[in-house]
Design a protein around this motif. Structure first.
Motif, PDB file in Angstrom:
ATOM      1  N   LEU A 147       0.822  -1.209   0.000  1.00 12.34           N
ATOM      2  CA  LEU A 147       0.000   0.000   0.000  1.00 12.34           C
ATOM      3  C   LEU A 147       0.856   1.259   0.000  1.00 12.34           C
ATOM      4  O   LEU A 147       0.559   2.227  -0.711  1.00 12.34           O
ATOM      5  CB  LEU A 147      -0.942   0.011   1.212  1.00 12.34           C
ATOM      6  N   ALA A 148       1.902   1.272   0.790  1.00 14.93           N
ATOM      7  CA  ALA A 148       2.789   2.432   0.852  1.00 14.93           C
ATOM      8  C   ALA A 148       3.455   2.680  -0.494  1.00 14.93           C
ATOM      9  O   ALA A 148       3.558   3.816  -0.946  1.00 14.93           O
ATOM     10  CB  ALA A 148       3.839   2.227   1.944  1.00 14.93           C
ATOM     11  N   MET A 149       3.899   1.611  -1.131  1.00 12.78           N
ATOM     12  CA  MET A 149       4.556   1.737  -2.421  1.00 12.78           C
ATOM     13  C   MET A 149       3.593   2.320  -3.456  1.00 12.78           C
ATOM     14  O   MET A 149       3.945   3.213  -4.225  1.00 12.78           O
ATOM     15  CB  MET A 149       5.060   0.369  -2.897  1.00 12.78           C
ATOM     16  N   ASN A 150       2.347   1.844  -3.456  1.00 13.23           N
ATOM     17  CA  ASN A 150       1.369   2.313  -4.433  1.00 13.23           C
ATOM     18  C   ASN A 150       0.823   3.702  -4.103  1.00 13.23           C
ATOM     19  O   ASN A 150       0.216   4.346  -4.953  1.00 13.23           O
ATOM     20  CB  ASN A 150       0.223   1.315  -4.558  1.00 13.23           C
ATOM     21  N   SER A 151       1.026   4.161  -2.873  1.00 10.53           N
ATOM     22  CA  SER A 151       0.555   5.478  -2.451  1.00 10.53           C
ATOM     23  C   SER A 151       1.692   6.476  -2.345  1.00 10.53           C
ATOM     24  O   SER A 151       1.468   7.617  -1.929  1.00 10.53           O
ATOM     25  CB  SER A 151      -0.138   5.376  -1.088  1.00 10.53           C
ATOM     26  N   ASP A 152       2.896   6.025  -2.646  1.00 13.57           N
ATOM     27  CA  ASP A 152       4.096   6.857  -2.563  1.00 13.57           C
ATOM     28  C   ASP A 152       4.261   7.439  -1.153  1.00 13.57           C
ATOM     29  O   ASP A 152       4.495   8.642  -0.981  1.00 13.57           O
ATOM     30  CB  ASP A 152       4.054   7.961  -3.617  1.00 13.57           C
ATOM     31  N   ILE A 153       4.107   6.569  -0.162  1.00  9.71           N
ATOM     32  CA  ILE A 153       4.267   6.943   1.244  1.00  9.71           C
ATOM     33  C   ILE A 153       5.484   6.215   1.804  1.00  9.71           C
ATOM     34  O   ILE A 153       5.675   5.033   1.561  1.00  9.71           O
ATOM     35  CB  ILE A 153       3.008   6.557   2.083  1.00  9.71           C
ATOM     36  N   ASP A 154       6.296   6.937   2.565  1.00 10.27           N
ATOM     37  CA  ASP A 154       7.443   6.321   3.221  1.00 10.27           C
ATOM     38  C   ASP A 154       7.039   5.954   4.628  1.00 10.27           C
ATOM     39  O   ASP A 154       6.813   6.817   5.489  1.00 10.27           O
ATOM     40  CB  ASP A 154       8.630   7.291   3.239  1.00 10.27           C
ATOM     41  N   LEU A 155       6.906   4.655   4.902  1.00 11.84           N
ATOM     42  CA  LEU A 155       6.470   4.190   6.224  1.00 11.84           C
ATOM     43  C   LEU A 155       7.462   4.555   7.323  1.00 11.84           C
ATOM     44  O   LEU A 155       7.093   4.660   8.489  1.00 11.84           O
ATOM     45  CB  LEU A 155       6.245   2.674   6.209  1.00 11.84           C
ATOM     46  N   GLU A 156       8.713   4.771   6.972  1.00 12.56           N
ATOM     47  CA  GLU A 156       9.720   5.127   7.962  1.00 12.56           C
ATOM     48  C   GLU A 156       9.476   6.518   8.524  1.00 12.56           C
ATOM     49  O   GLU A 156       9.920   6.832   9.628  1.00 12.56           O
ATOM     50  CB  GLU A 156      11.136   5.043   7.352  1.00 12.56           C
ATOM     51  N   ASP A 157       8.771   7.359   7.777  1.00 11.68           N
ATOM     52  CA  ASP A 157       8.472   8.723   8.233  1.00 11.68           C
ATOM     53  C   ASP A 157       7.270   8.773   9.170  1.00 11.68           C
ATOM     54  O   ASP A 157       6.977   9.806   9.736  1.00 11.68           O
ATOM     55  CB  ASP A 157       8.194   9.648   7.043  1.00 11.68           C
ATOM     56  N   MET A 158       6.581   7.669   9.302  1.00 13.47           N
ATOM     57  CA  MET A 158       5.354   7.657  10.128  1.00 13.47           C
ATOM     58  C   MET A 158       5.645   7.264  11.543  1.00 13.47           C
ATOM     59  O   MET A 158       6.526   6.631  11.895  1.00 13.47           O
ATOM     60  CB  MET A 158       4.331   6.701   9.511  1.00 13.47           C
TER      61      MET A 158
END
Length: 117
Positions: free
Chosen positions: A106-117
């Motif tokens: 999901l993060a990859m497809n949403s261009d979200i970096d999970l490490e920043d959360m």
């Protein structure tokens, strides 16, 4: 003279690792053991004894969703053999792995970096 009991580990793709001895939960092999043998082959692992007697074996006869814990080369072992350990992943570990994979997707497809959360 008493014959030494040996063990065979059959991996998911049919690869056989034979003539193993067992010390605790360490399988011991005269032949080289490398991690690539196990890669993608641990979904179902069958373990058998040469005499059919699984008494004293640290493993059940079938492991599902196993992982390679470690391989120790001969120079690090007192008997000069290759040692390896397997273990079965728990349902909780499998669940966490699935959730992590789904989050990563999901993060990859949403261009979200999970490490920043």
């Amino acid at each position: 003279m008493e014959e030494t009991r040996t063990w065979t580990v059959a991996l998911a793709d049919g690869t056989l690792i034979e003539n193993l001895t067992l010390g605790g939960n360490n399988f011991q092999s005269e032949t080289e053991i490398t991690a690539d043998i196990f890669d993608g082959n641990l979904s179902e692992v069958h373990i058998s004894a040469s005499d059919g007697d699984m008494t004293g074996c640290a493993y059940s006869d079938t492991l599902h969703n196993a992982e390679l814990v470690q391989i120790t080369p001969p120079e690090d072992n007192p008997d000069g053999k290759w040692w390896f350990i397997l273990r079965e992943l728990s349902e909780d570990e499998l669940f966490k792995m699935r959730v992590r994979a789904q989050l990563d997707y999901l993060a990859m497809n949403s261009d979200i970096d999970l490490e920043d959360m």
